[in-house]
Enzyme design. Structure first.
Site, PDB file in Angstrom:
ATOM      1  N   ASP A 103       0.854  -1.172   0.000  1.00  0.00           N
ATOM      2  CA  ASP A 103       0.000   0.000   0.000  1.00  0.00           C
ATOM      3  C   ASP A 103       0.902   1.239   0.000  1.00  0.00           C
ATOM      4  OD1 ASP A 103      -2.330   1.675   0.550  1.00  0.00           O
ATOM      5  OD2 ASP A 103      -1.483   1.823   2.570  1.00  0.00           O
ATOM      6  N   ASP A 123      -0.172   5.194   0.856  1.00  0.00           N
ATOM      7  CA  ASP A 123      -0.409   6.200   1.899  1.00  0.00           C
ATOM      8  C   ASP A 123      -0.635   5.527   3.253  1.00  0.00           C
ATOM      9  OD1 ASP A 123      -0.266   8.029  -0.197  1.00  0.00           O
ATOM     10  OD2 ASP A 123      -2.440   8.048  -0.484  1.00  0.00           O
TER      11      ASP A 123
HETATM   12 MG   LIG Z   1      -3.060   3.160   3.379  1.00  0.00          MG
END
Ligand SMILES: [Mg+2]
Length: 209
Positions: A34, A36
């Site tokens: 992932d 952010d």
């Molecule tokens: Mg995230």
């Protein structure tokens, strides 16, 4: 792949970008990340490259995958696109900054997939439960198809349960949840990623792929 406005958009709400020229034999496992809240500090819909600050925890993880010949693939939900908070041009600048900061630390990413669909959007991006949006596995499956990956041996790191669910639905081997707890999702093992010991556990798993 269709190009739209110079961006690598496979469809209006799906960014698929091969980065660099490292090649991998088919059947390799991947490290899915992932973005952010995992690679960079989550500043809520980051749209300005100046906002981007890396989480140092992920640097040795990416470097270890690089050294082990494991492709590193970013899979990021970007509902800010559907919501009209920013466009693919801002995504390109922010993501370029993330990759640039990683590159300064010799941490290389091989592919980026971003999903701009969200039920709260309007127009072609306003789609509920789109197969490319995590927790659905579409981005992982698409990367697996394009890179010829062995998804069954692949790993994912994220900061939300949706990341872990996407890993489980894609048939990955294991997941690590930033600041999370140990759990099992339908037989899929989730480990916490909090302290240096947890990072060591992840590095060991990458080296033994
Ligand atoms: Mg995230």
């Amino acid at each position: 792949m269709a190009e739209s406005a110079g961006f690598p958009l496979a469809e209006p709400g799906l960014w698929v970008e091969r980065i660099g020229d490292r090649s991998f034999p088919t059947g390799r496992p991947a490290l899915f990340l992932d973005r952010d809240g995992t690679i960079n500090i989550d500043t809520d819909y980051p749209s300005d490259p100046a906002e981007i600050v890396l989480r140092p925890q992920m640097l040795p993880v990416i470097e270890t995958a690089n050294q082990a010949g494991i492709p590193v693939v970013i899979v990021t939900n970007q509902s800010g696109i559907a919501r009209g908070y920013f466009g693919w041009d801002a995504f390109a600048r922010v993501n370029g900054r993330v990759l640039g900061l990683l590159g300064e630390q010799n941490a290389l990413v091989d592919m980026v997939l971003a999903c701009g669909y969200h039920e709260k959007g309007s127009g072609p991006l306003g789609i509920a439960n789109h197969p490319m949006r995590k927790p659905n596995p579409g981005m992982l499956v698409e990367a697996g198809r394009q890179l010829g990956l062995d998804l069954g041996r692949s790993l994912i790191v994220g900061d939300k349960l949706a990341d872990m669910e996407a890993g489980q639905r894609a048939g990955l081997a294991r997941g690590w949840l930033v600041d999370g707890e140990s759990s099992t999702i339908g037989g899929f093992s989730v480990s916490p990623l909090r302290d240096a010991h947890d990072v060591d556990d992840l590095l060991t798993a990458i080296r033994s792929l």
